[in-house]
Design an enzyme around this catalytic site. Sequence first.
Site, PDB file in Angstrom:
ATOM      1  CE1 TYR A 114      -4.344   0.573  -0.306  1.00 35.52           C
ATOM      2  CE2 TYR A 114      -4.044   2.098   1.507  1.00 35.52           C
ATOM      3  CZ  TYR A 114      -4.824   1.594   0.476  1.00 35.52           C
ATOM      4  OH  TYR A 114      -6.064   2.119   0.230  1.00 35.52           O
ATOM      5  CD1 TRP A 116      -1.768   4.812   2.805  1.00 37.14           C
ATOM      6  CD2 TRP A 116      -0.899   6.867   2.962  1.00 37.14           C
ATOM      7  NE1 TRP A 116      -2.728   5.695   2.381  1.00 37.14           N
ATOM      8  CE2 TRP A 116      -2.221   6.974   2.469  1.00 37.14           C
ATOM      9  CE3 TRP A 116      -0.156   8.035   3.138  1.00 37.14           C
ATOM     10  CZ2 TRP A 116      -2.808   8.198   2.151  1.00 37.14           C
ATOM     11  CZ3 TRP A 116      -0.743   9.249   2.821  1.00 37.14           C
ATOM     12  CH2 TRP A 116      -2.049   9.323   2.341  1.00 37.14           C
TER      13      TRP A 116
END
Length: 822
Positions: A114, A116
């Site tokens: 992901y 982030w």
Amino acid sequence: MTRTAGRPVPTTSHWGAFGVRRGADGSVLAVPHPADPAPSPLLAGVPGAQRHPTRIRRPAARLGWLERGPGPTGRRGSEPFVELDWDEALDLAAAELARVRDRHGNQAVFGGSYGWASAGRFHHAQSQLHRFLSAFGGFTGSRNSYSLGTSLVLLPYLVGDADSVLRSATSWPVITRHTELVLAFGGIPEKNVYVTPGGVTRHGTPGHLAALAAAGAQVALISPLRDDLPDGQPARWYPIRPATDTALMLGLAHTLVQEGLYDREFTDRYCTGTDVLLRYLRGEADGVPKDARWAADLTGLPAEAIRDLARRAAAHRTLVTVTWSLQRARHGEQPVWAGLALAALLGQIGLPGGGFGHGYGSMGDVGDTGPQTRLPHLPQGRNPVTEFIPCARIADLLLHPGESYDYDGTRRTYPDIRLVHWAGGNPFHHHQDLGRLRRAFGRPDTVLVHETHWTATARHADLVLPATTALEREDIGAGRRDTHLIAMHRAADPYGQARDDHAILAGLAERLGFGQEFTEGRDTRQWLEHLYGTWARESAASGAGEPPPFEEFWAAGEWELPGRPAERTLFAAFRADPQSAPLATPSGRIELASARIAAMDLPDCPGHPAWLEPEEWPGAPAAARHPLLLIANQPATRLHSQLDTGALSLAAKVAGREAVQMHPEDAGERSISPGDLVRIFNDRGACLAGAVLTDRIARGVVRLPTGAWFDPVPGHEPPLCAHGNPNVLTADVPSSRLSQGCTGQHALVEIERWSGGEPPPVTVREPPRFVPDPRPGSGPNSGSGLGSGAAPGPGPEPRGGGTPPSATPPRHEPPHDRESTP
């Protein structure tokens, strides 16, 4: 932020650019960038997260996987770990990757990640992992995001593409100058605007909100949470029942039509499907007019207040904005579609300060004025495998191999995943129904994770490889609309034996025979120089400015990106001339009704905006047993689950757990006092939290933000989280069969004071248990990092993983789990 003697070391993050000062003891202090008018409060969480007991110091393997080899097991998340040296860990990982590829094909490898993990352009974990797995022969990947999984699929049907709305929204200076009334569905929560992918050097939204207030604009805050708008903003609070925003939008639209206030000239010229929408509003098919009285019964707002709001909107330059949170729910397509339809009926789309917006207050760069600049990026290569899933369907993927599902007008099939390779991201934060996710994580043969800390994802892995944080490596960082490109100097020494993701994957690629293809013969610094140089040449050639040589940029610590602030009005060109600037829809216009969606005949997403009653809302039959509506929104004290070990997040805990907000009258009915330890529960699970009482939340509603590290208490089924993670309570069901988006925003729950004696301790602030290497021939130095060579990889694939039958879940979901795929 020039790096000279006494100056902080430059870096950036998803919460903004900052400098780092080092203490003599190795501690770090985050110093705001001098150009930032509103530095993020999250900077206070950086020091405590950098050197925390949960940092992963050495590679480690789950004991059962090391002893018995790969295979499905119910023991992930409960067994101790054995620490290994790097050579052995990489040998084991490479051997298992090769085994799964050779035996089951590349589609059996899920490349989980992901975006982030880091604001750096090179050490972007998802890019690194996807580049590696593409060169490996391919992988099953994911699409879209938990934040916007619904809107990313829906908006292309309505306006031709999603980026025009999400990335080119009307800019804040235009809003502050022209907007007279904001209909803020979901509010404009200031806590979210400090976060942007890649970061921002200047956080502008707080200042723009202040300017909007100074200009005298009025805001209709439509949310059950008063804190969804800053206190300094002149506003009228409409404490709507959660999940009923679509009903309110339809009631407003009906009033506009009924009282002759809608802009028929606009809808005739710029929209299609208006006739379908008007027939629905009048109730011609179902006999139920969607008028203000109908909306009042659903929303809890007075009918006259709804009519008055519609009249005010028609009489002023009005911006209709819908937060991303509203589409993270069952039938999440509908508030986005209905909000666009309401703005179309008002006839102000394409006018400065009017029209439609989606995401103001959801992310720091929505409405930002910085230039949208192409930034340095790592090429990921081409993935030969065409299989993918919508990202919020990870548990379905693992639990239901071979089953079919609908997505975006197509019928797809879940592949059989044997190995999960996760780098950068924590699905035990993002995903719903964590009891179900734990069962899903028991199905692959192997779970391989790169992590900085012992998160729940790392604790549910078989092989864990310690990764550096952004402060422990060099990189280049910037956000999509940033004003500066930041030279991210290494500001701290790597913790223990941590390596960056590129070094980890380079080691695996070398063992698997494609090391040169992956690294192209470059080390990290050489990659940074290469990516910067390529970007600088492209920038100069396009006329976007001529960046300085890399050495000069690196020494200065930053380069201010050229370009004047860009003021934008969404769909201005389309409004000016819809023939020469049509939308990329079949009609070239805004689709208030979509024939393409209608042709799919989806019961949970018809061809026009509609009120569809969700399974969990205050008016549902299920509310008889669980009468409180939980809102699991973004936290103010961390980024998702990042920085939960930092001072800011820890200071907000109550009774040692995550804080849950509830109305004093709801608390009084349950004999709950401020600071009490409470149990929040439904049929999916339970969690402990500390009670905070406030009248800034609507009655019947409780707020428990996401991001508390999942801490399941052993022996509890369904799970009990000792720390307060709301995703033990949320349902793992899609928004609809159109988008398969995340629905983690709402859940029906009940709350009671904890009465179970001594509460279970919070254990996630300490590392898991480690044991000596039990394998024959392992000496006292096993796992110390001093081993002389690599051990053999896991043996031949045992279909039970070598575990007793009672501990081995079957390949398909057991019948007691009633969640079903659509």
